[in-house]
Design a protein around this motif. Structure first.
Motif, mmCIF file in Angstrom:
data_model
loop_
_atom_site.group_PDB
_atom_site.id
_atom_site.type_symbol
_atom_site.label_atom_id
_atom_site.label_comp_id
_atom_site.label_asym_id
_atom_site.label_seq_id
_atom_site.Cartn_x
_atom_site.Cartn_y
_atom_site.Cartn_z
ATOM 1 N N LYS A 1 -1.889 -8.138 -7.995
ATOM 2 C CA LYS A 1 -2.821 -9.377 -7.239
ATOM 3 C C LYS A 1 -4.281 -9.142 -7.289
ATOM 4 C CE LYS A 1 0.951 -10.201 -3.738
ATOM 5 N NZ LYS A 1 1.185 -9.996 -2.217
ATOM 6 N N ASP A 2 -4.919 -9.851 -6.497
ATOM 7 C CA ASP A 2 -6.311 -9.850 -6.236
ATOM 8 C C ASP A 2 -6.682 -8.765 -5.187
ATOM 9 O OD1 ASP A 2 -7.138 -11.754 -8.136
ATOM 10 O OD2 ASP A 2 -7.661 -13.284 -6.360
ATOM 11 N N LEU A 3 -7.830 -8.077 -5.496
ATOM 12 C CA LEU A 3 -8.380 -7.126 -4.720
ATOM 13 C C LEU A 3 -8.841 -7.707 -3.256
ATOM 14 C CD1 LEU A 3 -9.568 -4.284 -4.121
ATOM 15 C CD2 LEU A 3 -11.654 -4.834 -5.062
ATOM 16 N N SER B 1 -9.650 2.642 7.276
ATOM 17 C CA SER B 1 -8.552 2.492 8.101
ATOM 18 C C SER B 1 -7.208 2.063 6.905
ATOM 19 C CB SER B 1 -8.544 1.574 9.209
ATOM 20 O OG SER B 1 -9.533 1.846 10.063
ATOM 21 N N LYS B 2 -6.196 2.677 6.975
ATOM 22 C CA LYS B 2 -5.066 2.624 6.117
ATOM 23 C C LYS B 2 -3.673 2.092 7.002
ATOM 24 C CE LYS B 2 -4.351 4.567 2.434
ATOM 25 N NZ LYS B 2 -4.307 5.562 1.344
ATOM 26 N N TYR B 3 -3.193 1.097 6.723
ATOM 27 C CA TYR B 3 -2.084 0.559 7.332
ATOM 28 C C TYR B 3 -0.731 0.966 6.906
ATOM 29 C CZ TYR B 3 1.562 -2.346 9.791
ATOM 30 O OH TYR B 3 2.535 -2.925 10.521
ATOM 31 N N ASP B 4 0.091 1.669 7.531
ATOM 32 C CA ASP B 4 1.537 1.984 6.879
ATOM 33 C C ASP B 4 2.670 1.048 7.456
ATOM 34 O OD1 ASP B 4 4.023 3.212 6.229
ATOM 35 O OD2 ASP B 4 3.338 5.383 6.149
ATOM 36 N N THR B 5 3.044 0.039 6.550
ATOM 37 C CA THR B 5 4.031 -0.741 6.801
ATOM 38 C C THR B 5 5.289 -0.277 7.380
ATOM 39 O OG1 THR B 5 4.770 -0.916 4.692
ATOM 40 C CG2 THR B 5 3.325 -2.621 5.259
ATOM 41 N N LEU C 1 -14.450 0.831 -5.511
ATOM 42 C CA LEU C 1 -14.064 -0.387 -4.782
ATOM 43 C C LEU C 1 -12.603 -0.763 -4.864
ATOM 44 C CD1 LEU C 1 -15.130 -2.621 -2.723
ATOM 45 C CD2 LEU C 1 -15.423 -4.031 -4.718
ATOM 46 N N CYS C 2 -12.153 -0.552 -6.233
ATOM 47 C CA CYS C 2 -10.623 -1.073 -6.396
ATOM 48 C C CYS C 2 -9.846 0.014 -5.683
ATOM 49 C CB CYS C 2 -10.428 -0.858 -7.765
ATOM 50 S SG CYS C 2 -11.025 -2.232 -8.751
ATOM 51 N N SER C 3 -10.098 1.191 -5.205
ATOM 52 C CA SER C 3 -9.311 1.993 -4.557
ATOM 53 C C SER C 3 -8.974 1.642 -3.239
ATOM 54 C CB SER C 3 -9.778 3.486 -4.708
ATOM 55 O OG SER C 3 -10.936 3.541 -3.937
ATOM 56 N N ILE C 4 -9.921 0.734 -2.477
ATOM 57 C CA ILE C 4 -9.593 0.261 -1.110
ATOM 58 C C ILE C 4 -8.801 -0.855 -0.752
ATOM 59 C CG2 ILE C 4 -11.850 1.487 -0.463
ATOM 60 C CD1 ILE C 4 -12.904 -1.259 0.164
ATOM 61 N N ASN C 5 -8.050 -1.399 -1.932
ATOM 62 C CA ASN C 5 -7.316 -2.613 -2.061
ATOM 63 C C ASN C 5 -6.458 -2.573 -0.429
ATOM 64 O OD1 ASN C 5 -6.059 -4.949 -2.664
ATOM 65 N ND2 ASN C 5 -4.527 -4.012 -3.738
ATOM 66 N N GLY C 6 -6.286 -3.491 0.108
ATOM 67 C CA GLY C 6 -5.547 -3.479 1.376
ATOM 68 C C GLY C 6 -6.077 -2.572 2.554
ATOM 69 N N CYS C 7 -7.216 -2.159 2.527
ATOM 70 C CA CYS C 7 -7.690 -1.260 3.422
ATOM 71 C C CYS C 7 -9.036 -2.133 4.413
ATOM 72 C CB CYS C 7 -8.365 0.066 3.115
ATOM 73 S SG CYS C 7 -7.070 1.264 2.176
ATOM 74 N N LYS D 1 -2.628 -6.953 7.752
ATOM 75 C CA LYS D 1 -1.223 -6.379 8.054
ATOM 76 C C LYS D 1 -0.517 -7.290 7.171
ATOM 77 C CE LYS D 1 -1.949 -3.662 12.171
ATOM 78 N NZ LYS D 1 -1.217 -3.463 13.680
ATOM 79 N N LYS D 2 -0.687 -8.624 7.451
ATOM 80 C CA LYS D 2 0.494 -9.629 6.897
ATOM 81 C C LYS D 2 0.094 -9.563 5.230
ATOM 82 C CE LYS D 2 -0.152 -12.401 11.156
ATOM 83 N NZ LYS D 2 -0.298 -13.576 11.661
ATOM 84 N N GLU D 3 -0.853 -9.205 4.805
ATOM 85 C CA GLU D 3 -0.903 -9.598 3.350
ATOM 86 C C GLU D 3 -0.364 -8.226 2.653
ATOM 87 O OE1 GLU D 3 -4.582 -11.102 1.716
ATOM 88 O OE2 GLU D 3 -5.246 -11.843 3.620
ATOM 89 N N ILE D 4 -0.381 -7.116 3.436
ATOM 90 C CA ILE D 4 -0.001 -5.797 2.529
ATOM 91 C C ILE D 4 1.369 -5.879 2.478
ATOM 92 C CG2 ILE D 4 0.253 -3.139 3.070
ATOM 93 C CD1 ILE D 4 -2.397 -3.442 4.745
ATOM 94 N N GLU D 5 1.919 -5.706 1.001
ATOM 95 C CA GLU D 5 3.326 -5.724 0.735
ATOM 96 C C GLU D 5 3.293 -4.313 0.022
ATOM 97 O OE1 GLU D 5 4.116 -9.010 -1.585
ATOM 98 O OE2 GLU D 5 3.261 -10.308 -0.113
ATOM 99 N N SER D 6 4.710 -3.867 -0.390
ATOM 100 C CA SER D 6 4.902 -2.711 -0.867
ATOM 101 C C SER D 6 4.396 -2.573 -2.294
ATOM 102 C CB SER D 6 6.511 -2.270 -0.823
ATOM 103 O OG SER D 6 6.979 -3.277 -1.358
ATOM 104 N N CYS D 7 4.463 -3.879 -2.977
ATOM 105 C CA CYS D 7 4.076 -3.839 -4.332
ATOM 106 C C CYS D 7 2.600 -4.382 -4.554
ATOM 107 C CB CYS D 7 4.921 -4.668 -5.134
ATOM 108 S SG CYS D 7 5.079 -6.535 -4.617
#
Length: 1352
Positions: free
Chosen positions: A4-6, A56-60, A77-83, A220-226
């Motif tokens: 996906k996109d960053l 801040s990192k969210y654990d689903t 920057l790429c390492s903060i995807n979903g943060c 939170k809604k955009e974060i998926e396991s993959c």
């Protein structure tokens, strides 16, 4: 796997980046692609804290959010995807309201230049967020679950060069649940005498719920396991299994050959090992379960290689009940780097750097000691190795080997009777609490037992590990292990072990202080085993490993016995000239805290903006044959390389100027020093410019044939008559007849010599400028400069254009200390030249290394003196010969003889003469740095006093006291500046501080301490200062707008010293003299605006400590003019209505076309433009004889500010200057190599004071000494003089070292003459740990053991 996109959030806003260079850091993105500028670039190494953000990192799975700080200058920057990222302006700002953190930072007067302040706020925020997640008791309203200790430690990794840390720590502590609010320092929330209820009520309210940092729901809604990135867009792979990682490393994805790849976890290693080239692909290995898991079983703990150091510490702490070994491992690892590096740096990354790159790792040492094992994968094969085997492998970074995890075994206390299990770790570093690499580290594990028949302690077995000493990697001292195993401990055995160790610890050839490092290793081994010997001789019980045992044996255990900082401030607020004299909060302090204050590099770039970086010489004296790039290929993004040949024909090669002459912008055909600017690379981004200008890319071809060797020492300069001319008016005149004084002396010290080193400014904001070409051959230049007027002239001269074609604007400076005066000029001029040539905006922000290599810093010098004195310590004559190393350009160096002589004269020398030469050498040009020459002069006086006292075997304080000036002798030495007798406050301050600090009682306590302790010694010293300052002509302008608001311009620049604040107060006072009630209301109407060289001319330099008061006086004179114009209108209104408001008065003035703008140039009276400042400091220190570490236990200061214009500002100046002085005297090494090139070039090897190196107890009184008729509203300067008081710390250390040397002499085997001890020695500046240890004895352990073996 499709990606996906960053996507991530910043301050609650969604950001989606469809494609980006994977080497882009979070800092680069925030500063170039968002409006959030609170995140600052300062060191680029993760060593200062200016760039930190809250991640801040969210654990689903657990539905929990993890919050921690990271260094955005290293985080990709790429390492903060979903943060989610939170910056200081995300906590609060001018629009939505400030966060209580911002308000308390401002109210505790904890922000000066403001460049570091947003990072401080984020550090504190992180501590609050995590404390409030804990299960501790509910705090009282307005406070958090944070403890005082945690509050203090929350900013332990952040650097500040302005404040001295004390007010920052107090602001942090104000949130702590267990704080005694009455212990907090001076602030704007309550007044002296207020009760606790009032204090609590006035403190800005904090609520964990209301001020919580929340994770955005949309994210939170955009974060998926993959949730992985599209590899085709980002060149960023995120494998989720070992097998997938193997395929990538084997080049089996994306069509085959992967080229160069980099494994990424936190990317913190690039802070130490700078990346000079880009990788073809980045592989983020954090999502591989085998590498990220933490597993506990009956045999120990398994920690995955990508587990962060912080998480590993937490895991070890959780197991502390199982084994004390884990507790001590965690405690040691908490001193690795700083919190925000440990939060993202991984265990595996640290170990791999140690294994492959000789990184001085603490973790490798500790893990080796506890017999940890590692699991690795190499070319698809799995292997388990001991830590020792792993470290001895060929460099794994040069292969496809991947470290998978580390296994740490359980070590439990022995169940056998009379047997004890011991484990200790050791570390000697410039900073006790971390943020500094160790000189040496060690970890020892042993099983020992007691023989009942002899009560001896026997070593059953042991593991002895040493690291960071300059070897290839951490090692086990197996010869010593074998030697000690089975032996009964006694002095002879330990002595033999120590001798063996010296043969094992062999630092590599390029290692600094090799003998010191050997001595440290010996000291650690001794500290571990010696208490067992002592204990076996005194008591049948085993020694328990605690701080009491260490203190009993006299160890200065700075790291483990840390107590909280404490302080006291006595500040007098005057109401005579309200609001002048009031402790008004610094202008813009809350805005600085939120990060909204705009510095030069925060100004948004225009779309066609270009960026510059200097190529500098690495040779001191050479012919430049060519300038190019490696392999002859122009690097990516480079548009132009500009050198002296690009200067217009009508212009000149000028990069700086002073009243003494000019300096070149670039070298011509010949380079005059290493670090001299040779050319400017102009590129499309700052990163590309920096990479191209780097020595690994830019290539200078030199030729030294037929050239004389460079002048690289002051001795060479004298021999070759290489000098700068000193105008006669600046050369100090002799006092009295030196020949007569020497003849009257009972004793003499002849031709004694010592040297003083340099010091780097370490402003948090490096040199920076932005040049914009304008119409009609004009230029607008934004510069972080202390001298915009001079810069204005330099740019016009360089380009060959009229000065009215140039406009220089300076709003604020992120720390200056003199370094943004002359040294800012070449940076802005180079930008102007490039912009003029290319007709595009050009900006430059020097990276920290380039800044350190090129700016020069404080003047080094060599001092030779003859002194004559009586037997009672009264000095009769002093002859000084001083050689000042000015470097290659004249700069302001001819002022040095005058500046040095002033503080030297603080004592009555009887007669005094000077021979001072300003030497021109082929070293970087030196410039003014806070108290230039004065701090050296003050120390020269103290060093001579100390040596006189030593030669007479007298107490140095007695010698100081007998040589203090009377008012009559003061007039002889300071003939034009002594002032009236009632202004000479030094004797009264001297006596007052003696009483308030309990000096006499503490002297006796120190003596008793030294009698009772072997391995640490204390010293105490009282030092006075007499500091001469001079006011200069300064312009001012005050304009009243139609709504009654007031705009002020002044000649001085706001550099953090509170100039704007004092000027604002003075404007309110001056205009309030019209008789309008409510000067405080006027204060809110005043805005001081940026320096603009076409709007207000003749601004001069902001330097010398007096620009604030001179600017205030210029503004006051403007206000007098306006008041005179307004008085008739006020009288008219009063006649008609009987009352008048400010707004009505101004409306009427506008209606009657009264000129409501006034400007003036304040010109001080020649007879009173110079005056003396006085202060006294008492400092007490404790020195470790095993490591050379010096801890400042307490400092007490009384400083005479006259009637302070703003006591809060002046208090901050006093504390900040003193701590900067501690850096000069005790910590900061700034040296050059054999070519004259600067050695210390970043935060890794240049150590400014941190909160763990300032006085534990810091007491300051701002003395209100009454009326001074010739001063501006009776005020006196505070910016530079207090720095000189830090000599008290150095002198106290000298006293402690003297006691150590006396003790060392008593251990001599041939010591038959107890009176043969010579107390005279020279303590270099800075008195770093290696220096102190060498003077205390590199062989002190051996000498002590020999002494004991001999039966003593």
């Amino acid at each position: 796997m499709s990606g996906k996109d960053l996507v991530f959030a910043v301050n609650g806003e969604r950001f989606q980046v469809s494609s980006i260079d994977p080497s882009t850091t979070l800092l680069e993105f925030l500063r170039s692609s968002t409006r959030f500028k609170s995140v600052k670039l300062s060191c680029g190494e993760g060593g200062c804290g200016a760039c930190i953000v809250l991640l801040s990192k969210y654990d689903t799975e657990s539905d929990r959010v993890e919050d921690f700080t990271i260094s955005s200058c290293l985080t990709l920057l790429c390492s903060i995807n979903g943060c989610s990222i939170t910056t200081s302006e995300g906590l609060g700002n001018t629009r939505k309201g400030f966060h209580p953190i911002h308000e308390r930072i401002a109210g505790f007067h904890a922000s000066q230049c403001g460049f570091c302040t947003p990072g401080m706020c984020v550090s504190l925020c992180s501590a609050l967020v995590n404390a409030d997640k804990s299960d501790g008791p509910k705090p009282r309203p307005g406070f958090s679950r944070l403890t005082v200790s945690e509050a203090e430690m929350s900013v332990a990794g952040n650097l500040c060069r302005c404040t001295g840390y004390r007010p920052i720590v107090d602001a942090c502590k104000s949130f702590a649940s267990d704080v005694d609010i009455e212990d907090l320092g001076f602030n704007a929330f309550w007044k002296k005498g207020d009760n606790k209820e009032v204090m609590l009520e006035n403190l800005p309210a904090y609520s964990a719920k209301r001020h919580l940092v929340t994770f955005p729901e949309f994210l939170k809604k955009e974060i998926e396991s993959c949730n992985v990135l599209d590899q085709t867009k980002y060149r960023w792979s995120t494998p989720e299994s070992i097998e997938e990682l193997q395929r990538i490393l084997g080049g089996k994805t994306l069509g085959g050959n992967e080229g160069s790849v980099k494994l990424v976890v936190g990317n913190t290693g690039t802070g130490y090992y700078k990346e000079r080239e880009k990788f073809d692909r980045y592989i983020d290995i954090r999502r591989i379960p085998e590498l990220s898991m933490i597993r506990k079983n009956g045999s120990g703990i398994e920690i995955g290689a990508v587990v962060t150091i912080s998480k590993a510490i937490d895991v070890l702490k959780e197991e502390s009940k199982v084994s004390d070994v884990f507790t001590k491992m965690a405690s040691h690892m908490e001193k690795v780097a700083n919190k925000f590096i440990r939060n993202s740096g991984s265990i595996g990354g640290n170990l791999v750097m140690a294994q492959s790159k000789r990184f001085p790792s603490d973790i490798a040492t500790v893990f080796l000691a506890v017999d940890a094992t590692v699991n690795i994968m190499s070319d698809g094969e799995y292997e388990k190795l001991s830590m020792e085997e792993f470290l001895e492998l060929p460099p794994v970074l040069e292969s496809n080997t991947v470290l998978l995890n580390v296994e740490i075994p359980f070590w439990s206390v022995s169940s056998r009777p009379k047997t004890e299990f011991l484990f200790e770790t050791y570390r000697a570093a410039p900073r006790p609490l971390g943020s500094a690499l160790p000189y040496v580290n060690a970890a020892f594990l042993a099983r020992v037992s007691r023989w009942e028949s002899s009560q001896c302690i026997v070593v059953d077995d042991c593991r002895l590990v040493f690291g960071s000493y300059g070897g290839e990697h951490s090692i086990r001292a197996k010869k010593i292990e074998e030697f000690l195993t089975g032996k009964s401990l006694n002095y002879s055995v330990l002595y033999e072990a120590v001798r063996l160790l010296r043969g094992i610890i062999e630092p590599c050839k390029d290692t600094s202080y090799p003998e010191y490092r050997k001595s440290l290793a010996v000291g650690f081994l001794f500290e571990f085993f010696y208490p067992l010997i002592e204990n076996s001789n005194t008591t049948p019980s085993f020694p328990r490993d605690d701080s009491k045992r260490k203190r009993k044996n006299g160890y200065n255990d700075l790291e483990n016995s840390r107590v909280l900082l404490s302080s006291a401030q006595q500040v007098f607020e005057s109401s005579e000239f309200r609001p002048v004299g009031q402790a008004v909060i610094k202008v813009g302090a809350a805005m600085q805290a939120s990060g909204e204050a705009v510095f030069v590099d925060d100004i948004p770039s225009l779309p066609d903006c270009l960026y510059g970086a200097f190529i500098y010489s690495t040779k001191a004296m050479a012919r430049i044959k060519s300038i190019g790039f490696r392999d002859g290929v122009k690097p990516i993004g480079v548009l132009e390389v500009i050198d002296f040949k690009d200067i217009p024909e009508e212009g000149q090669n000028v990069g700086s100027k002073t009243m003494f002459g000019s300096g070149p912008l670039f070298s011509d055909e010949f380079t005059q020093s290493a670090g001299q600017r040779v050319a400017l690379v102009v590129a499309d981004t700052q990163k590309h410019a920096d990479m191209a200008a780097n020595s690994n890319c830019a290539v200078i071809e030199y030729d030294t044939e037929d050239l004389e060797p460079p002048v690289l020492s002051v001795e060479d300069a004298v021999q070759r008559s290489s000098m700068f001319l000193v105008p006669a008016v600046l050369y100090p005149k002799p006092v009295g007849d030196v020949s007569k004084g020497m003849a009257e002396a009972d004793h003499k010290i002849l031709s004694d010599k010592f040297r003083l080193g340099s010091q780097y400014y370490f402003y948090m904001e490096t040199q920076t400028a932005l040049a914009l070409p304008d119409e009609d051959n004009c230029l607008q230049v934004y510069s972080s400069s202390q001298a915009p007027e001079y810069l204005h002239s330099v740019i016009a001269t360089c380009l060959g254009i009229r000065e009215h074609n140039v406009r220089v604007i300076t709003r604020r400076v992120g720390g200056g200390f003199g370094g943004k005066a002359i040294k800012s000029m070449p940076v802005a001029t180079a930008c102007a030249l490039a912009a003029h040539k290319l007709q595009r905006p050009v900006r430059m922000y020097l990276n920290r290394k380039t800044d350190m290599v090129t700016v020069g810093g404080r003047h080094p010098m060599k001092i030779t003196y003859n002194v004559g004195f009586k037997s009672d310590g009264k000095i009769t004559a002093l002859e000084l010969e001083i050689l000042v190393d000015a470097g290659m350009d004249v700069d302001v160096s001819p002022i040095m003889p005058h500046n040095i002589s002033g503080p030297v004269k603080k004592y009555n020398w009887g007669a005094l003469s000077f021979d001072i030469k300003v030497c021109k050498t082929n070293r970087p040009s030196r410039s003014a740095m806070r108290a230039p020459g004065e701090v050296q002069g003050a120390y020269i006086a103290e060093a001579i006093i100390e040596n006189v006292a030593s030669s007479l075997q007298m107490d140095a304080d007695s010698v100081r006291k007998i040589n203090l000036h009377t008012y009559d002798s003061l007039g002889l030495f300071y003939s034009h500046t002594a002032g009236n007798a009632d202004e000479y406050t030094l004797p009264s301050i001297w006596n007052k501080l003696e009483i308030s600090s309990g000096f006499e009682q503490r002297v006796e306590t120190v003596k008793e301490f030294n009698r009772c302790n072997v391995w640490c010694k204390r010293g105490i010293s009282r030092v006075p200062i007499v500091h001469e300052v001079m006011q200069r002509p300064t312009p001012g302008k005050v304009s009243i707008l139609s709504d009654g608001s007031i705009v002020v311009e002044c000649g001085g620049v706001e550099i953090g010293q509170g100039l704007w604040t004092k000027v604002q107060q003075m404007a309110a006072y001056g205009l309030g003299l019209i008789g309008f009630n409510g000067n405080e209301e006027l204060l809110e109407k005043v805005r001081v605006i940026q320096a603009d060289t076409l709007s207000l001319i003749q601004g001069g330099f902001t330097a010398g400590s007096t620009t604030s008061e001179s600017s205030c006086e210029a503004v006051r004179l403007c206000c007098d003019i306006l008041v005179e114009r307004l008085k008739p209108i006020k009288d008219q209104i009063l006649e008609k209505t009987g009352s008048v408001s400010w707004e009505v008065l101004i409306q009427q003035a506008y209606a009657q076309s009264v000129n409501l703008s006034a400007s003036t140039l304040y010109r001080p009276e020649f007879s009173s433009m110079q005056y003396l400042n006085y202060g006294v400091a008492i400092s007490e220190v404790e020195v470790s004889l095993l490591t050379g570490a010096t801890e400042i236990l307490r400092s007490d200061i009384i400083y005479d500010c006259g009637k302070s214009l703003n006591p809060a500002v002046d208090l901050g100046q006093i504390e900040g200057a003193f701590v900067q002085g501690i850096g000069f005297f005790m910590l900061e090494e700034y040296t050059t190599d054999e070519n004259g090139l600067v050695v210390q070039d970043g935060t890794w090897n240049y150590k400014v004071p941190t909160l763990d190196t300032i006085p534990r107890q810091f007491n300051v009184e701002v003395l209100n000494s009454g009326h001074h008729k010739d001063r501006i509203l009776s005020s006196k300067a505070s910016g530079e003089p207090p720095l000189l008081l830090a000599a008290s710390v150095h002198c106290a250390a000298r006293s402690a070292i003297r006691e150590a040397r006396k003790q060392l002499f008593s251990w001599r085997a041939d010591n038959t003459d107890k009176d043969g001890f010579d107390p005279a020695f020279e303590l270099p500046v800075p008195a770093t740990m290696p220096v102190v240890k060498e003077l205390c004895g590199l062989l002190s352990v051996e000498k002590f053991l020999e002494f004991k073996i001999a039966g003593n």
